[in-house]
Design an enzyme around this catalytic site. Structure first.
Site, PDB file in Angstrom:
ATOM      1  N   ASP A 477       0.809  -1.220   0.000  1.00  0.00           N
ATOM      2  CA  ASP A 477       0.000   0.000   0.000  1.00  0.00           C
ATOM      3  C   ASP A 477       0.839   1.265   0.000  1.00  0.00           C
ATOM      4  O   ASP A 477       0.365   2.338  -0.389  1.00  0.00           O
ATOM      5  CB  ASP A 477      -0.876   0.033   1.262  1.00  0.00           C
ATOM      6  CG  ASP A 477      -2.049  -0.917   1.164  1.00  0.00           C
ATOM      7  OD1 ASP A 477      -2.668  -0.978   0.097  1.00  0.00           O
ATOM      8  OD2 ASP A 477      -2.341  -1.605   2.158  1.00  0.00           O
TER       9      ASP A 477
HETATM   10  C1  NOJ Z   1      -1.222  -4.409   5.605  1.00  0.00           C
HETATM   11  C2  NOJ Z   1      -2.471  -4.340   4.786  1.00  0.00           C
HETATM   12  O1  NOJ Z   1      -3.566  -4.794   5.536  1.00  0.00           O
HETATM   13  C3  NOJ Z   1      -2.338  -5.188   3.547  1.00  0.00           C
HETATM   14  O2  NOJ Z   1      -3.503  -5.080   2.790  1.00  0.00           O
HETATM   15  C4  NOJ Z   1      -1.146  -4.760   2.761  1.00  0.00           C
HETATM   16  O3  NOJ Z   1      -1.020  -5.617   1.639  1.00  0.00           O
HETATM   17  C5  NOJ Z   1       0.100  -4.819   3.612  1.00  0.00           C
HETATM   18  N1  NOJ Z   1      -0.094  -4.040   4.805  1.00  0.00           N
HETATM   19  C6  NOJ Z   1       1.324  -4.291   2.872  1.00  0.00           C
HETATM   20  O4  NOJ Z   1       1.160  -2.940   2.549  1.00  0.00           O
END
Ligand code: NOJ
Length: 797
Positions: A477
């Site tokens: 993200d």
């Molecule tokens: C936590 C998030 O919930 C998940 O959706 C994401 O893929 C990871 N962080 C890495 O950014």
């Protein structure tokens, strides 16, 4: 320094010191009602939604630091006026004995102070939406004791953010009173007329608190209970031994009872406290009445124990590594169930949203599918219903309203393909692909069409070089600026697309859909060619290219030179030729490996880079900026197993395992019984410290890669594959598993001390050709003997 240990049978984590480096919590849920309970009784509860249907209070980061408020039972000696709390918090008076036990579906805290034993068992019944506290108070002294007991909670009542940010205003709507011996708490806030309130501020439930004990008094105004300039640590109501029978009309609210008890020497008294939310007073009343009966409570807690025994019993391993066994047999499985139930919605560490992430919930399926295929099927229908007709998806949704943003993260739709394939491999239920399911916007399609569209959608968003566009971001993200102008490219999404194409191709083959099969193969080959042509840096794959052509994860960069996901995913999807796959994973080992497992990338970014995104703004070594992100470590484990390097796969697995990490608990701090999302990387001053435990995709992925890729027992369409990739020093192991109704008891021997390769398989004593155990469909138990040995033919991977 030792704070706790596992019970002999591994089913409980026993904590002997209350001053753990962090609150160590348990997540107790029946899938609808959820209670986060710390080892000192701290934490909060919600029904259906952590953001919009909170029952009781606790707010990060204050809760992490103070581990308050919670579900407390105060005890006051009527003769001396001394008081304390069973859980140590919040009064913090030194007990002569104290112990907390986190088990599957319950937490029990027992203590003794001033000769009075307190014992609280907190649990959430399977079939009723409330939490039950079974409380025992015992007199261990030789004299009669006159006591007053005060159970206490703090109400949130609905919208978490509203209560947190506008506490004073939010309290104006509170109405909390005693009705027929039960505290009933409402928030009188409705969407009316032409002045709609903030979304989700209204809460149509009523919270309740009941007890089986005889009451002398109560309080529902928090100020009345604690007193001015005081807190739950020294509440005036408890100090005086007298509650004020306060009724909260428009005030910050709590629930507290005053319960008298006289105990002869050696005498023990047992009662219940019930806390929950219901649709009506009648419903609340009936729950309180039912769980005020000690026999009903005992029955429910036994039902819960049977439920969990059955759940964990569906897949069991016995290997030379006791830590691996404990993780796979109990705690990793338990954490995976929690992530399956609640995705990333409720945490002790970050604020409560009310969202189910599309990608997260698809991946969470992977950690429970062997144990709960039925619930997975229901979940898949729900996930597919959040996909648009064009194959794109919501990024996340609120389970109450079903709505959420469509952000355009490039990876989201593709996870559905992996989740559906995992279900069909597990169950063999090809018919599921023909089930019709509505799209989020309009029309409907069979599940097979849903996953075809997910793939087509992504294939329709390739750059001119044939690489998937980054869109809003990919799995990471934090790479949220890379493709904001619509040109940036993602190697992660390329790897995920390639794997999805392989999965769809395999399903198409099973269905006899040659057109789809051939087109998947063609697209896969094209994608592999494009990635290898444009994204190979010499020793590793680059991670992404930004809108303006800046390459991330290249040897030319001072920061963010090598990225783990960019190496693992070309291996997982098979698009990396073997020599590159080896070189890429060797680069991971050389550049990224740390004592805690390989970092997400290194070096970390030292400051904001607007071309890349928020990842560069996290402090170096934390979260997605160069931490050891355990979710991604799982993919490194899988990549190494695919390459046949069982020793490296196992080494990464062992390094990141919570049981290994927690050996140095003053560094690690997080719970020793579940995964944390990440461990601070080498560039952080807190290197090796665990963060954001419980809610992480690490749980399902570590479960999957250990069972399917190290121990190698993984469902295929035609049966159960046995393909170990283990450390060569292992003599063998045992793996028992239910599969499509039958039970397979697989005993693997490794006389030649190899990492991979199988030379003999016998089923029920009879030689069997190949490594795939047939789908016997006979509901019987089968003994499978596997002998590993030097394999003939090409190298693995
Ligand atoms: C936590 C998030 O919930 C998940 O959706 C994401 O893929 C990871 N962080 C890495 O950014």
């Amino acid at each position: 320094m030792c704070y706790g240990r596992f019970s002999e049978d591994g089913l409980e984590y026993i904590i002997d010191r209350y001053d753990t480096p962090r609150p160590w919590i348990n997540c107790i849920t029946n899938g609808k009602y959820c209670a986060l309970v710390s080892h000192t009784g701290g934490g909060y509860s919600f029904l259906g939604s952590s953001g919009y249907s909170r029952i009781t209070r606790a707010y990060p980061p204050e809760t992490v630091l103070s581990d308050r408020p919670g579900r407390y039972v105060y005890i006051r000696d009527r003769v001396t006026g001394e008081y304390w709390s069973v859980t140590w918090q919040p009064v913090q008076r030194l007990p002569s004995y104290w112990q907390a036990r986190h088990g599957l579906g319950y937490t029990r805290i027992v203590s003794e102070t001033r000769g009075i034993m307190g014992d609280i068992l907190y649990f959430v019944p399977l079939g009723a939406n409330l939490e039950v506290w079974r409380v025992k108070i015992g007199n261990s002294t030789g004299i009669p004791r006159e006591l007053t007991i005060f159970p206490y909670v703090e109400w949130c009542l609905g919208n978490y953010a509203f209560d947190l940010i506008e506490t004073g205003f939010s309290g104006l709507f509170n109405q909390v009173e005693l009705r027929e011996g039960m505290i009933v708490a409402r928030k009188n806030l409705w969407n009316i007329g032409h002045r709609p309130q903030k979304p989700h501020a209204p809460w149509d439930k009523i919270a309740f608190m009941g007890t089986s004990a005889v009451q002398e008094g109560f309080d529902t105004v928090r100020e009345s209970f604690t007193g001015m300039y005081r807190s739950t640590q020294n509440p005036v109501g408890v100090e005086r031994g007298l509650l004020a029978n306060s009724v909260s009309t428009g005030r910050d609210s709590c629930g507290a009872f005053q319960l008298p008890v006289f105990l002869d020497p050696g005498e023990e008294w047992e009662f219940t406290v019930t806390v929950g939310a219901a649709g009506s007073i009648e419903e609340a009343q009936s729950l309180v009445t039912r769980f005020s009966q000690l026999e009903a409570v005992a029955e429910e807690s036994e039902r819960l124990a049977v439920h969990w025994r059955e759940y964990i019993g569906r897949l069991r391993v016995d290997t030379p590594d006791d830590s691996l066994d404990l993780a796979i047999n109990v705690w990793n499985k338990y954490q995976s169930r929690f992530t399956f139930d609640w995705a990333r919605m409720s945490s002790y560490y970050v604020g409560g949203g009310s969202i189910i992430g599309f990608r997260d919930t698809c991946q969470d399926v992977l950690g429970v599918v062997p144990m709960e295929p039925g619930r997975v099927k229901t979940r898949l229908r729900d996930i597919a219903a959040h996909q648009f007709r064009d194959g794109g998806t919501l990024h996340n949704w609120d389970p109450i309203s079903g709505s959420g943003p469509r952000t355009g993260h490039s990876d989201d739709p593709l996870w559905l393909v992996l989740a559906v394939a995992a279900y069909v491999r597990e169950t063999g239920e090809m018919g599921f692909l023909d089930e019709s399911c509505a799209y989020y916007d309009e029309g409907e399609g069979i599940i097979y069409q849903h996953i075809q569209r997910a793939v087509e959608y992504t294939l329709g968003r390739l750059s001119s070089r044939g690489i998937p566009l980054m869109g809003a971001a990919d799995w990471n993200d934090g790479l949220d600026q890379v493709g904001s102008a619509g040109r940036g490219e993602s190697v992660f999404t390329a790897g995920l697309l390639a794997l999805a194409l392989r999965e769809l191709e395999a399903l198409a083959k099973e269905r006899g859909d040659d057109l789809t099969r051939d087109s998947c193969r063609g697209s896969y080959n094209e994608l592999a060619r494009a990635v290898n042509e444009h994204f190979w840096d010499g020793k590793w794959y680059v991670r992404a290219v930004t809108d303006d052509g800046y390459t991330i994860g290249s040897s030319k960069n001072d920061e963010g030179r090598v990225f783990l996901n960019a190496q693992a995913w070309p291996v997982l999807s098979g698009i990396a030729p073997r020599d590159r796959a080896i070189a890429a994973m060797d680069s991971v080992r050389e550049v990224l490996d740390t004592p805690y497992g390989p970092a997400l990338f290194l070096p970390a970014y030292s400051g904001p880079d607007p071309r890349i995104g928020i990842i560069t703004m996290f402090s170096p070594g934390s979260k997605e900026n160069g931490a050891v992100f355990n979710h991604s470590v799982a993919w490194a484990v899988m990549a190494e197993a695919i390459l046949g390097r069982g020793d490296v796969a196992y080494e990464y697995y062992r390094k990141s395992l919570f049981l290994t990490q927690s050996r140095d608990i003053l560094r690690y701090k997080a719970e020793p019984y579940v995964y944390a999302e990440y461990v601070h990387g080498p560039e952080s001053p807190y290197s090796g410290m665990g963060e954001f435990s419980w809610t992480t995709g690490t749980a399902p992925w570590m479960f999957k890669v250990c069972t399917e890729w190290i121990l190698g027992v993984r469902p295929e369409y035609g049966g159960l594959m046995v393909d170990p990739c283990i450390p060569p020093e292992w003599k063998g192991y045992r793996f028992q598993r239910e599969f499509r109704g039958a039970t397979y008891d697989i005993r693997v021997e490794n006389p030649d001390r190899v990492s991979w390769g199988v030379r003999q398989v016998k089923i029920d004593g009879k030689p069997h050709e190949g490594q795939v155990l047939p789908d016997l469909k006979d509901a019987k138990r089968h003994q499978v003997d596997v002998v590993m040995g030097r394999a003939q033919g090409p190298a693995k991977g």
